[in-house]
Design a protein around this motif. Structure first.
Motif, PDB file in Angstrom:
ATOM      1  N   SER A   1      65.265  84.921  48.438  1.00 54.16           N
ATOM      2  CA  SER A   1      64.687  83.842  47.637  1.00 54.16           C
ATOM      3  C   SER A   1      64.158  82.792  48.599  1.00 54.16           C
ATOM      4  CB  SER A   1      65.773  83.247  46.737  1.00 54.16           C
ATOM      5  OG  SER A   1      65.249  82.253  45.898  1.00 54.16           O
TER       6      SER A   1
ATOM      7  N   SER B   1      62.374  79.888  47.576  1.00 56.31           N
ATOM      8  CA  SER B   1      62.478  78.526  47.060  1.00 56.31           C
ATOM      9  C   SER B   1      63.574  78.355  46.004  1.00 56.31           C
ATOM     10  CB  SER B   1      61.120  78.071  46.524  1.00 56.31           C
ATOM     11  OG  SER B   1      60.587  79.019  45.627  1.00 56.31           O
TER      12      SER B   1
ATOM     13  N   THR C   1      64.920  82.821  42.482  1.00 52.71           N
ATOM     14  CA  THR C   1      65.543  84.149  42.381  1.00 52.71           C
ATOM     15  C   THR C   1      67.035  84.054  42.686  1.00 52.71           C
ATOM     16  OG1 THR C   1      63.423  84.980  43.191  1.00 52.71           O
ATOM     17  CG2 THR C   1      65.199  86.576  42.983  1.00 52.71           C
TER      18      THR C   1
ATOM     19  N   VAL D   1      58.089  87.585  43.275  1.00 56.06           N
ATOM     20  CA  VAL D   1      56.866  88.390  43.367  1.00 56.06           C
ATOM     21  C   VAL D   1      55.923  87.689  44.343  1.00 56.06           C
ATOM     22  CG1 VAL D   1      54.853  89.257  42.111  1.00 56.06           C
ATOM     23  CG2 VAL D   1      57.102  89.265  41.014  1.00 56.06           C
TER      24      VAL D   1
ATOM     25  N   THR E   1      61.517  87.199  40.026  1.00 58.74           N
ATOM     26  CA  THR E   1      60.922  86.033  39.375  1.00 58.74           C
ATOM     27  C   THR E   1      59.491  85.895  39.866  1.00 58.74           C
ATOM     28  OG1 THR E   1      61.539  84.374  41.038  1.00 58.74           O
ATOM     29  CG2 THR E   1      63.175  84.859  39.341  1.00 58.74           C
TER      30      THR E   1
HETATM   31  C1  FMN Z   1      53.604  84.004  49.205  1.00 63.10           C
HETATM   32  C2  FMN Z   1      53.733  83.898  47.713  1.00 63.10           C
HETATM   33  C3  FMN Z   1      53.031  84.763  46.899  1.00 63.10           C
HETATM   34  C4  FMN Z   1      53.180  84.708  45.513  1.00 63.10           C
HETATM   35  N1  FMN Z   1      52.512  85.613  44.727  1.00 63.10           N
HETATM   36  C5  FMN Z   1      52.716  85.604  43.380  1.00 63.10           C
HETATM   37  C6  FMN Z   1      52.106  86.587  42.545  1.00 63.10           C
HETATM   38  O1  FMN Z   1      51.390  87.488  42.973  1.00 63.10           O
HETATM   39  N2  FMN Z   1      52.327  86.508  41.207  1.00 63.10           N
HETATM   40  C7  FMN Z   1      53.119  85.536  40.644  1.00 63.10           C
HETATM   41  O2  FMN Z   1      53.275  85.522  39.443  1.00 63.10           O
HETATM   42  N3  FMN Z   1      53.733  84.612  41.424  1.00 63.10           N
HETATM   43  C8  FMN Z   1      53.555  84.621  42.764  1.00 63.10           C
HETATM   44  N4  FMN Z   1      54.189  83.695  43.551  1.00 63.10           N
HETATM   45  C9  FMN Z   1      55.138  82.745  42.915  1.00 63.10           C
HETATM   46  C10 FMN Z   1      56.582  83.218  43.042  1.00 63.10           C
HETATM   47  O3  FMN Z   1      56.724  84.588  42.684  1.00 63.10           O
HETATM   48  C11 FMN Z   1      57.511  82.416  42.129  1.00 63.10           C
HETATM   49  O4  FMN Z   1      57.355  81.044  42.339  1.00 63.10           O
HETATM   50  C12 FMN Z   1      58.969  82.848  42.333  1.00 63.10           C
HETATM   51  O5  FMN Z   1      59.724  82.519  41.187  1.00 63.10           O
HETATM   52  C13 FMN Z   1      59.602  82.159  43.550  1.00 63.10           C
HETATM   53  O6  FMN Z   1      60.903  82.639  43.716  1.00 63.10           O
HETATM   54  P1  FMN Z   1      61.907  82.021  44.795  1.00 63.10           P
HETATM   55  O7  FMN Z   1      62.114  80.577  44.417  1.00 63.10           O
HETATM   56  O8  FMN Z   1      63.157  82.810  44.635  1.00 63.10           O
HETATM   57  O9  FMN Z   1      61.311  82.165  46.150  1.00 63.10           O
HETATM   58  C14 FMN Z   1      54.037  83.722  44.935  1.00 63.10           C
HETATM   59  C15 FMN Z   1      54.730  82.835  45.768  1.00 63.10           C
HETATM   60  C16 FMN Z   1      54.584  82.914  47.150  1.00 63.10           C
HETATM   61  C17 FMN Z   1      55.355  81.956  48.029  1.00 63.10           C
END
Ligand code: FMN
Length: 149
Positions: free
Chosen positions: A10, A12, A15, A82, A110
């Motif tokens: 995760s 940020s 997840t 994702v 997520t």
């Molecule tokens: C490098 C990057 C690529 C991402 N690509 C997508 C994507 O293709 N589709 C989507 O819906 N969200 C995308 N996101 C948003 C993240 O999937 C979403 O904010 C997620 O919940 C973050 O989870 P975390 O807080 O556990 O890191 C992306 C975020 C980052 C940082």
């Protein structure tokens, strides 16, 4: 009840939040998939570029958190955000390193609404692992867990 490991990457915290909700529902050990702090960038777009390069070059980031001995588990729930329609690249490293795990693997993830491709790429990265249906988001976690058992 199967012995379960929840392994989560995760960036940020979202997840990881789902991982913690899952841990309230089932008795499981927790493992954080972690990479060195300078692997990605604070900027999301820059992180996206770094991850895209890693995939293109087939050079996935090293994990700095030691993977527990997975032989003791029956099921591993793998959490990831994702990233560009795929799991985050540290998840590739994790899956590669547990290729001999004989149990079952299922992913929870997520996203920001565009998750198409995630589950197919997860299965591809899982190689010879036995993959069960995945779960998106933080709703209906109990029903998902029930279906896995
Ligand atoms: C490098 C990057 C690529 C991402 N690509 C997508 C994507 O293709 N589709 C989507 O819906 N969200 C995308 N996101 C948003 C993240 O999937 C979403 O904010 C997620 O919940 C973050 O989870 P975390 O807080 O556990 O890191 C992306 C975020 C980052 C940082």
């Amino acid at each position: 009840m199967a012995k379960v490991l929840i392994a989560t990457y995760s960036r940020s915290g979202r997840t990881q939040g789902v991982a913690e909700e899952l841990a309230q529902l089932i008795d499981a050990d927790m493992y954080k998939i972690e990479v060195a702090p300078d692997t990605f960038d604070r900027d999301m777009y820059k992180t996206d570029e770094i991850a895209t390069e890693q995939i293109k070059n087939n050079q996935y980031p090293k994990l700095v958190s030691e993977i527990p001995n997975v032989d003791q588990y029956d099921l591993i729930l793998v959490g990831s955000p994702v990233w560009r329609g795929a799991p985050a690249t540290p998840v590739h490293t994790f899956l590669e390193q547990i290729q001999n795990f004989p149990g079952k693997v299922a992913s929870f993830y997520t996203d920001a609404g565009m998750a198409d491709g995630y589950e197919d790429t997860f299965k591809e990265w899982a190689g010879k692992l036995n993959v069960l249906p995945a779960h998106e988001g933080s709703n209906d976690l109990a029903a998902w867990i029930k279906r896995l058992n």
